[in-house]
Scaffold this active site. Structure first.
Site, PDB file in Angstrom:
ATOM      1  N   PRO A 154     102.726  26.452 -34.824  1.00 16.75           N
ATOM      2  CA  PRO A 154     101.399  26.138 -34.278  1.00 16.75           C
ATOM      3  C   PRO A 154     100.955  24.718 -34.666  1.00 16.75           C
ATOM      4  O   PRO A 154     100.345  24.012 -33.858  1.00 16.75           O
ATOM      5  CB  PRO A 154     100.499  27.204 -34.914  1.00 16.75           C
ATOM      6  CG  PRO A 154     101.434  28.358 -35.180  1.00 16.75           C
ATOM      7  CD  PRO A 154     102.735  27.724 -35.575  1.00 16.75           C
ATOM      8  N   TYR A 155     101.291  24.293 -35.879  1.00 17.43           N
ATOM      9  CA  TYR A 155     100.975  22.915 -36.285  1.00 17.43           C
ATOM     10  C   TYR A 155     101.584  21.915 -35.301  1.00 17.43           C
ATOM     11  O   TYR A 155     100.908  21.009 -34.803  1.00 17.43           O
ATOM     12  CB  TYR A 155     101.504  22.660 -37.708  1.00 17.43           C
ATOM     13  CG  TYR A 155     101.600  21.193 -38.078  1.00 17.43           C
ATOM     14  CD1 TYR A 155     100.456  20.430 -38.320  1.00 17.43           C
ATOM     15  CD2 TYR A 155     102.849  20.548 -38.175  1.00 17.43           C
ATOM     16  CE1 TYR A 155     100.550  19.080 -38.656  1.00 17.43           C
ATOM     17  CE2 TYR A 155     102.943  19.205 -38.508  1.00 17.43           C
ATOM     18  CZ  TYR A 155     101.789  18.476 -38.743  1.00 17.43           C
ATOM     19  OH  TYR A 155     101.894  17.142 -39.059  1.00 17.43           O
TER      20      TYR A 155
END
Ligand code: NAD
Length: 325
Positions: A154-155
């Site tokens: 997700p980062y």
């Protein structure tokens, strides 16, 4: 004068690891520098205050404490020639689960707000700190800027989306956006969650080194001084607006070999304890830095063994600092 390297620089994330080094380099070159930092809670504020210790002695440096999402940005951008946008919530492992709204806040909303504030200004340059994590598990190494972008965390998805936002503001409003895709940066002040920092601290303290996975994963490590040189060049070079550019060390090493090296430098045999492989960590990274060489005159100058020596020296100094408090 337009294009003057003396115009004021704005560095977001100036109290952080890379941002504090960059702000120092710009101030040392005689630039007026405004730093912005929210002292977000990813690691202790006291560490960030120490990152700023040298900068606070620079007459040309001013720090604004606050969140890019709430601060009135127009007055802060007044007179600014180049924006170096490094503020973000960094780190792959914490980006799963409930924390994700912090990633959207710090990586997306903050970036969108800064781009909005910049869109009607005549900035010289808007340099964004992107990440190798936009590539995910690269199919071919070294990875060039043309490789598919398929983040595996997700980062990484937020870093890629922020890069898209920059491209969109460049296209529609002419914001002079350039994106540097950094490959694992290390050196003094490295974030405490990052592998080398944890390894060096553990070896220095005689504690076991915790490795996620078998340690066979390889990384391209970039010394912070080299990353800073790339930012400075990207803020000034012609022909870089609209580009994405890899910034890496140009060689890769397996984590377990890096741990060996740290042991040799520290004069202490490391004890390794393995943890399950972390989800979202790419297996191998290696940057093609030909584009950075061509457009930025970039050339990594610090070999790993030297950079690790610097990081160890800093970790020991920090340990002395906290013991002496
Ligand atoms: N360190 C690396 O290896 C690496 C690799 C690839 C990309 N990057 C990128 O480089 C940049 C700097 O990374 P770092 O390792 O120095 O991280 P860092 O956490 O040390 O620095 C980021 C700073 O930004 C500040 N910040 C976060 N959100 C903010 C907001 N909303 N408003 C104002 N300030 C805010 C934080 O307080 C922090 O001091 C980040 O954008 C990161 O994604 C770093």
């Amino acid at each position: 004068v337009s294009g003057s390297p003396r115009a004021r620089a704005l560095v977001t994330g100036a109290a952080g690891f890379v941002g504090s080094h960059l702000a120092e380099a710009l101030a040392a070159a005689g630039r007026d520098v405004v730093g912005i930092d929210s002292f977000s809670d990813t690691y202790p504020a006291a560490v960030k205050e120490r990152n700023l210790a040298r900068l606070s002695a620079s007459p040309g440096f001013r720090l604004v404490r606050g969140d890019l999402v709430d601060l009135p940005l127009a007055p802060l951008l007044d007179g600014v020639g180049a924006v170096y946008h490094l503020a973000a919530r960094a780190g792959v492992r914490a980006s799963w689960g409930a924390e994700f709204d912090r990633y959207t806040h710090d990586n997306l909303l903050a970036t969108q707000r800064l781009l909005e504030a910049a869109r009607d200004l005549r900035l010289e340059r808007f340099v964004y700190a992107s990440s190798s994590s936009v590539y995910g598990d690269a199919r071919e190494l070294p990875v060039t800027e043309e490789a598919p972008t398929e983040p595996v965390s997700p980062y990484g998805a937020t870093k890629l989306t922020a890069e898209h936002l920059g491209r969109i503001y460049h296209r529609s409003y002419g914001v002079p956006f350039v994106s540097l895709r950094l490959f694992t940066v290390y050196g003094p002040r490295q974030r405490p969650d990052m592998a080398f920092h944890r390894f060096v601290r553990a070896v220095a303290a005689g504690e076991p080194v915790e490795v996620y996975g078998d340690g066979a994963q390889t990384r391209d490590f970039t010394y912070v001084g080299d990353a800073v040189a790339a930012f400075v060049a990207a803020g000034a070079a012609e022909g870089v607006v609209g580009e994405v550019i890899n910034v890496g060390g140009g060689v890769r090493i397996a984590l377990r070999d890096a741990i060996e090296m740290i042991g040799e430098i520290a004069g202490r045999a490391p004890r390794v304890s393995t943890r399950p492989k972390a989800r979202g960590d790419a297996a191998h990274t290696l940057a093609s830095i030909r584009k950075a060489e061509r457009l930025l005159g970039y050339r990594p100058a610090t070999p790993l063994v030297e950079g690790l020596r610097e990081e160890l020296r800093w970790v020991r100094e920090q340990a002395g600092f906290s013991a002496g408090r």
